[in-house]
Design an enzyme around this catalytic site. Structure first.
Site, PDB file in Angstrom:
ATOM      1  CE1 TYR A 142      -3.419  -2.758   0.661  1.00 47.24           C
ATOM      2  CE2 TYR A 142      -4.623  -0.714   0.936  1.00 47.24           C
ATOM      3  CZ  TYR A 142      -4.617  -2.067   0.714  1.00 47.24           C
ATOM      4  OH  TYR A 142      -5.806  -2.732   0.548  1.00 47.24           O
ATOM      5  CE  LYS A 193       1.698 -16.770  -3.255  1.00 48.97           C
ATOM      6  NZ  LYS A 193       1.471 -18.236  -3.274  1.00 48.97           N
ATOM      7  CG  ASP A 226      -1.676 -19.893  -2.049  1.00 44.75           C
ATOM      8  OD1 ASP A 226      -1.187 -20.045  -0.902  1.00 44.75           O
ATOM      9  OD2 ASP A 226      -1.181 -20.412  -3.067  1.00 44.75           O
ATOM     10  CG  ASP A 250      -8.275  -4.895   1.258  1.00 42.97           C
ATOM     11  OD1 ASP A 250      -9.274  -4.533   1.914  1.00 42.97           O
ATOM     12  OD2 ASP A 250      -8.149  -4.716   0.032  1.00 42.97           O
ATOM     13  CG  ASP A 254     -13.824  -7.324   1.270  1.00 41.59           C
ATOM     14  OD1 ASP A 254     -13.590  -6.633   2.288  1.00 41.59           O
ATOM     15  OD2 ASP A 254     -14.314  -6.849   0.225  1.00 41.59           O
TER      16      ASP A 254
HETATM   17  C1  IPM Z   1     -10.620  -1.408   3.285  1.00 40.98           C
HETATM   18  C2  IPM Z   1     -10.648  -0.782   1.925  1.00 40.98           C
HETATM   19  C3  IPM Z   1      -9.469   0.149   1.725  1.00 40.98           C
HETATM   20  C4  IPM Z   1      -8.220  -0.713   1.725  1.00 40.98           C
HETATM   21  C5  IPM Z   1      -9.479   1.041   0.479  1.00 40.98           C
HETATM   22  C6  IPM Z   1     -10.755   1.814   0.366  1.00 40.98           C
HETATM   23  C7  IPM Z   1      -8.315   1.972   0.475  1.00 40.98           C
HETATM   24  O1  IPM Z   1     -10.748  -1.741   0.927  1.00 40.98           O
HETATM   25  O2  IPM Z   1     -10.522  -0.678   4.280  1.00 40.98           O
HETATM   26  O3  IPM Z   1     -10.737  -2.626   3.390  1.00 40.98           O
HETATM   27  O4  IPM Z   1      -7.838  -1.272   0.683  1.00 40.98           O
HETATM   28  O5  IPM Z   1      -7.588  -0.795   2.778  1.00 40.98           O
HETATM   29 MN    MN Z   2     -11.126  -3.732   1.726  1.00 44.36          MN
END
Ligand code: IPM
Ligand code: MN
Ligand code: NAD
Length: 370
Positions: A142, A193, A226, A250, A254
């Site tokens: 990042y 990884k 992975d 990240d 999700d």
């Molecule tokens: C998160 C989001 C952010 C990230 C983006 C919006 C910069 O996806 O907080 O999970 O990638 O960290």
């Molecule tokens: Mn995210």
């Protein structure tokens, strides 16, 4: 009772819709004398770009630094697709994380009992799930330099992102994970990884040494990122605390959200180092989800991730863990009554709007209080 200064950044898309429900709860806590919150509001993301041409203004950065905690809902959306990269909405959130040195992002994934059938996975796989992803938040790809697109002049371009980790960055996020595990089920799974990445090699080495040196009582295992993604949907209840880098964290969070029923369920806490003198630390509380442009303005977003982020603020910044428990209990009771937003409709008795869900959680809080 001391005054707690909250800096509130509703942001874009569904951000202001879900933040409004948190503001209702804060107002009620104030009116009952449970706490004394002082709310200041600012702009971040596309909203800030539209107002100032920047993803967050210097004045709002200063307010964020001065606050006891920041609450942020979500940034981004197609409206700002064409804006310059350094002032895109997401840059505001990234600057907050970096400038406040919020290196530890705690992303708990808990499957509320009533939602075991709302997950895309089978009930028996997710029922009772309670895991914590500890995501490194101020390093890795990042923020690593160089980060650029070079015109090679032959009709070709080259895009470069750089993954960088230093020993101290891995150690301090490792400590957060091990310390949390000691208060939970005493197990850490570290993920990288190392079979492909030098940063993965160092990550593995540093976490292993930290384990031997300071946390031999905690169980440690390593899974390649992975394979961990696969295990998360295969047998997620094997995990207690997962510690991983910025990008893997990240993505994996999700994925983990769907174990709980919806991305609209996952809160998070982004924490800085504890100041040894004051015992306080910089912190920003933000749901894991984004601005959900597909449902923005429709009043159908799930505010539970945002409300859960307020609960995390109470727990991690203000030593009000009991109140945080009460908020989470109120959420659980609402879900048990079959009251749901559209994203967790499975098994619903009634589908609620964003505001109705906020009201329902508040009603449970009030009922438990009286
Ligand atoms: C998160 C989001 C952010 C990230 C983006 C919006 C910069 O996806 O907080 O999970 O990638 O960290
Ligand atoms: Mn995210
Ligand atoms: P998203 O998280 O906004 O949405 C993904 C899917 O989940 C959508 O179908 C959305 O409707 C659903 N969803 C998300 N939150 C929900 C909620 N509370 N209730 C019900 N459904 C919900 O991800 P995206 O669409 O890939 O990204 C949209 C924008 O948000 C992008 O600009 C992205 O950069 C940004 N983003 C911001 C943050 C943040 O501010 N922390 C986090 C992730 C993405």
């Amino acid at each position: 009772m001391s005054i707690i200064k909250l800096f509130v950044l509703p942001g874009d898309g569904i951000g202001p819709e879900v933040m409004a429900e948190v503001e209702k709860i804060v107002a009620w806590l104030n009116s009952e004398g449970v706490a004394r919150f002082e709310i200041e509001k600012g702009l971040v993301g596309g909203a800030a770009f539209d107002a100032h041409g920047a993803a967050i203004s210097e004045a709002d950065m200063a307010r964020a630094k001065a606050a006891d905690a920041v609450l942020l809902a979500a940034v981004g959306g197609p409206k700002w697709d064409g804006v310059p990269y350094d002032v895109r909405p997401e840059a505001g959130l990234l600057r907050l994380r970096k400038d406040l040195a919020l290196f530890a992002n705690l992303r708990p994934a808990i499957c509320y009992p009533a939602l075991a059938d709302a997950s895309s996975l089978k009930r028996e796989i997710v029922e009772g799930l309670d895991l914590m992803i500890v995501r490194e938040l101020t390093g890795g790809v990042y923020f690593g330099e160089p980060k650029q697109i070079i015109d090679l002049g032959n009709g070709q371009k080259r895009a470069i992102d750089t993954q960088v980790y230093d020993t101290y960055e891995i150690e301090r996020i490792g400590r957060v994970a091990f310390d949390l595990a000691r208060k939970r089920r005493n197990k850490v799974t570290s993920s990288e990884k190392r079979n492909v990445m030098k940063s993965g090699l160092l990550w593995h080495e540093v976490i292993s040494a930290l384990h031997v040196r300071e946390y031999p009582d905690v169980e440690l295992e390593h899974q390649l990122a992975d394979a961990l993604g696969m295990q998360l949907v295969r047998r997620p209840k094997q995990f207690d605390v997962i510690v991983t880098d910025n990008l893997f964290g990240d993505m994996l969070s999700d994925v983990a959200s769907m174990l709980t029923g919806s991305l609209g369920m996952l809160p998070s806490a982004s924490l800085g180092e504890k100041d040894p003198a004051s015992e306080s630390r910089k912190a920003l509380y933000e749901p894991v989800h984004g601005s959900a442009p597909d449902i923005a303005g429709k009043g159908m977003a799930n505010p539970i991730a945002m409300i859960g982020s307020l609960a995390m603020a109470l727990r991690y910044s203000f030593e009000m863990g009991e109140l945080a428990d009460r908020i989470e209990r109120a959420i659980s009771l609402v879900l048990e009554k079959g009251l749901r937003t559209a994203d967790i409709a499975g098994g619903a008795k009634q589908i609620l709007s964003t505001a109705q869900m906020g009201d329902a959680v508040l009603a449970e809080l009030k009922a438990a209080h009286s």
